[in-house]
Structure formats: C-alpha cells, structure tokens
Design an enzyme around this catalytic site. Structure first.
Site, short mmCIF file in Angstrom:
data_model
loop_
_atom_site.label_atom_id
_atom_site.label_comp_id
_atom_site.label_asym_id
_atom_site.label_seq_id
_atom_site.Cartn_x
_atom_site.Cartn_y
_atom_site.Cartn_z
N PHE A 113 -18.41 -14.40 25.68
CA PHE A 113 -19.97 -13.36 26.00
C PHE A 113 -20.51 -13.64 27.47
O PHE A 113 -21.09 -14.88 28.21
CB PHE A 113 -20.83 -14.09 25.32
CG PHE A 113 -22.14 -13.15 25.08
CD1 PHE A 113 -22.21 -11.43 24.64
CD2 PHE A 113 -23.02 -13.45 26.08
CE1 PHE A 113 -22.91 -10.32 25.12
CE2 PHE A 113 -24.21 -12.15 26.09
CZ PHE A 113 -24.51 -10.60 26.20
N ASP A 118 -19.21 -19.54 34.02
CA ASP A 118 -19.88 -18.62 33.54
C ASP A 118 -20.47 -19.76 33.49
O ASP A 118 -20.32 -20.02 31.89
CB ASP A 118 -19.92 -17.52 32.65
CG ASP A 118 -21.48 -16.84 31.86
OD1 ASP A 118 -21.89 -17.62 31.84
OD2 ASP A 118 -20.79 -15.63 31.32
N LYS A 131 -30.46 -18.16 32.17
CA LYS A 131 -31.02 -18.81 31.14
C LYS A 131 -32.38 -19.96 31.68
O LYS A 131 -32.80 -20.18 31.92
CB LYS A 131 -30.19 -19.36 30.15
CG LYS A 131 -29.60 -18.43 29.43
CD LYS A 131 -28.89 -18.85 28.22
CE LYS A 131 -28.46 -17.86 27.38
NZ LYS A 131 -29.00 -17.09 26.43
N1 PLP Z 1 -23.44 -15.90 29.73
C1 PLP Z 1 -23.66 -16.22 28.79
C2 PLP Z 1 -22.66 -17.09 28.82
C3 PLP Z 1 -24.74 -16.34 28.07
O1 PLP Z 1 -24.18 -17.38 26.81
C4 PLP Z 1 -25.43 -14.97 27.76
C5 PLP Z 1 -26.94 -14.59 27.52
O2 PLP Z 1 -26.83 -15.13 26.26
C6 PLP Z 1 -25.24 -14.33 29.19
C7 PLP Z 1 -24.13 -14.64 29.97
C8 PLP Z 1 -25.95 -12.90 29.46
O3 PLP Z 1 -27.36 -13.22 30.32
P1 PLP Z 1 -28.99 -12.59 30.19
O4 PLP Z 1 -28.94 -11.84 28.37
O5 PLP Z 1 -29.83 -13.42 30.82
O6 PLP Z 1 -27.90 -11.26 30.70
#
Ligand code: PLP
Length: 397
Positions: free
Chosen positions: A137, A222, A251
C-alpha cells in the site's frame, strides 16, 4: 454535539469515502481518547500509526502553540527556519542528505516516484519502470495507487499510470526476473502494514538492495507506516542492515499534524532542481515545528526503548492468547506494529472491543492490527488483552 448529532452531520455533508464506526472522537490524552458522549477508550489504533507520542503530547502541543503565535504559513518562495532545522534533524538521524516535504504519505510517494524517473532522465538514461510489491500500500493518488499492489484499491480508476508492475513480497527470484534495464526503482515497505502485517524474511531486504545495485535501479523504502520509531528504531531499515536510495515518511512524522517527507542521498536528490516538484504547504512552519518536537520527543524520551520493551511484552501476551485460542493462527510484526490472524470475522471483534472501550483495527479480512502509541505501557497491554480475550471468547463460542 453528541455522537448521534455528529454522525448525522457527517452523513449529510461529508463525502462518503470512509466506512466509519458509530462514534465521534473529540478529545485525547496519551493512550486514551474520549467520544462526544464522554465514553473513554484505550487506543490501540493511534490514528492508524500516526499518534506515536500518544494524543496531545505536551511538547508537540507547546511547539504548535508557540509557532502558531509567530508564523503559521509562508510560501516556499522564501526560506523557512523550522523547515530547514527539521530537514537537518531528519538527515542527522538517517542515511539521507536532503528532504523534500509534502503533506501526506501518498504525496511523499509521488515525490519519490517522480524523483526516481527524473534521476535517470537527468542522466540521459531511458528508465521509468517502477516495480513494487503485491499486497503493498502506497496511497490513493494516481502514481501511489499505481504502485499499490492491490486490485481493490485500483478498481474503477483505470487506466492506471503506465510502467508499474508487481512482484510477490519476500520473493527475490521474482524480483530478479522482473528487473530490467528499464527499471528506475524498486519500491517496498520494509514491513508491509496495510493488508495484514508482513515482515520481510531473513535477508530479503538486503537481497533486494543487492539486486537493485546489480540492475542499476534505485531502491525506495516506503516507511510511512513503519518509520518514526514504530519498529523500535527511528526507521525500520536500520534493523535490516540495508540503506535505501530514497525513503518516504508521513503518519507519525509530525506528532499528528499532516506532513509527509521524501528523503534521499545527495546524488539522487540532485535530480530535483527548481521547478521539478513543489508543494504549497510542504514544510510549512507549523508542521515543521510540530515535527521537530515530535522527533526530538521520540528520541529524548526513550520511546524507542519503550517500543522494543512493550512490543516484546505485547508479542508475548498475544502468543499466550494464541496458545489458548485455536482460532488464532498467526502473529507477525516488529516493535509496536503487530498483526494477528484469526479465523473469526474481524469486523465483529473490532466493533465489540469498541463497545467495551478498546479501539483496535482490522486489516485484511482476518488480521487484527495493533499499532498503539509508542508511549503505551505494559499495564495498557494487560488491559487490552483482557478486553480482547473476552470478546474473542464470546465470538468463538
Ligand atoms: N504508504 C503506506 C505504507 C501507508 O500505510 C499509507 C497509509 O496508510 C500511505 C502510504 C498513504 O499515506 P496517506 O494516507 O498519508 O496518503
């Protein structure tokens, strides 16, 4: 307003993108939150791994108040002291030399994907393919969604951006086969967090880096979910003896204030020149001041140690539970990101826990996810386990 009134107003006026539980949270302190009707909850969701310092940490609140009275926003047309100081702090504690600030995880990932493509473009190399992981994700914007290896996230938004492909996580052979002279970057969460919690197998991330180097591709980690202390080190990559070329954060980055960041080493970051990329709000004074306070608190207040100690305690307690309840099949995780597979509908467990004053969350169809604030205590874990065990036993029977 009561829970009921807030729910009615939300239904009437807010876009229906979220399936929400029927409570409205109005106040938080440490590991506790309260709803509009005054009910208290023990929070093992923490804004989905955002409130790593607990709710309304005094240092973050103080930094926001102080900065808000001085300067809330100016454009990136000018230099911004808190932004520069925060970038410096992140670089001091990571592999990176430069930081680009955004406002969310998806935006940080957009920046990472753009930088990878621009890096090769600036070298005159024809590389643009991004290989990411199945079950990953990376966010909901078009490029972050294209990098997300989940059909259900992408459905209805086709055509997707071109030149994205996916390989199974923890499979070096599949990655090796997918890499080519067109690959710009391999993108992965060091621990997959959003569809069940899946840590890397022994040597996997190191192997990933070696394959990237061999193929001449960049490695993007990420760490939006697993960064900022969640695994017991400030960044998860530190525990796997591997360094990415680019890393994304969001986050927990700014203690609950919206902020994302993309970090890179000097060589790669140099591909971003004036006009390459931008964000009106990215690195604004308010978010940067909150970020400085949050990162300093994580480091200075022993939260990494607490994460490791209480994380180990949580893992042991969940393991004890697994031994006594056959419906629990597997527990995975590191530090304070833990997933527990259970052969009982997860949604019902989450709802019943909420009714009893415990917030936990369900990811994937049958995985409960535990992502409390890093300030959580063993007593909090004991209380959570007692409530959860009661609910599971009711559901299993
Ligand atoms: N990358 C990861 C690993 C995530 O867990 C998330 C959100 O849960 C995101 C990216 C996306 O972040 P945002 O909701 O702040 O755009």
């Amino acid at each position: 307003m009561t829970n009921k009134e807030i729910i009615a107003l939300t239904t009437e006026s807010v876009a229906g993108t979220y399936r929400r539980f029927p409570i409205a949270l109005v106040r938080g302190e440490g590991t506790r939150v309260w709803d509009a009707d005054g009910k208290e909850y023990l929070d093992f969701v923490a804004g989905i791994a955002v409130c790593n310092l607990g709710h309304c940490h005094p240092k973050v609140v103080g930094a926001i108040k102080e900065q808000a009275e001085k300067l809330i926003h100016v454009s990136n047309l000018y230099h911004i002291a808190p932004q520069a100081e925060f970038a410096r702090l992140l670089c001091e504690h990571s592999f990176a030399d430069k930081v680009f600030f955004a406002n969310s995880g998806a935006e940080a990932n957009e920046a990472a994907i753009k930088l990878a493509r621009k890096y090769f473009h600036s070298r005159g190399e024809d590389r643009f393919q991004v290989i990411s992981m199945e079950r990953s994700f990376h966010g909901r914007t078009m490029a972050a969604m294209a990098a997300t290896g989940q059909k259900k996230v992408q459905e209805g938004f086709e055509p997707l951006l071109e030149k994205f492909s996916y390989v199974p996580f923890n499979d070096l052979r599949a990655l090796e086969a997918a890499l080519s002279e067109k690959t710009a970057a391999v993108m992965a969460e060091p621990i997959q967090g959003e569809r069940g919690v899946y840590p890397p197998s022994e040597g996997y991330l190191k192997g990933m880096k070696a394959l990237c180097e061999e193929a001449g591709a960049l490695l993007i980690f990420d760490e939006v979910q697993v960064g900022m202390g969640r695994t017991g080190t400030l960044f998860a990559y530190e525990q796997y003896d591997v360094t990415p070329d680019i890393m994304t954060l969001a986050k927990g980055l700014a203690g609950g204030v919206a902020m994302g960041a993309m970090l890179a080493n000097d060589e790669v970051a140099a591909a971003f020149t004036p006009g390459s990329h931008a964000s009106t709000f990215g690195g604004n004074p308010l978010a940067s001041a909150a970020g400085m306070a949050a990162v300093k608190a994580i480091i200075d207040e022993g939260l990494l140690d607490n994460c490791r100690t209480v994380g180990a305690y949580l893992a042991k307690k969940l393991d004890d539970l697994k031994r006594s309840i056959p419906a629990i099949s597997e527990i995975r995780g590191k530090g304070l990101i833990v997933g527990m597979d259970i052969d009982v509908p997860c949604g019902a467990i989450v709802t019943k826990c909420m009714e009893k004053g415990l917030l936990i969350n369900c990811t994937g169809e049958s995985t409960l996810r535990f992502i409390p604030p890093l300030t959580v205590t063993e007593a909090d874990v004991d209380r959570m386990i007692a409530l959860l065990e009661g609910v599971i036993r009711e559901e299993v029977v």
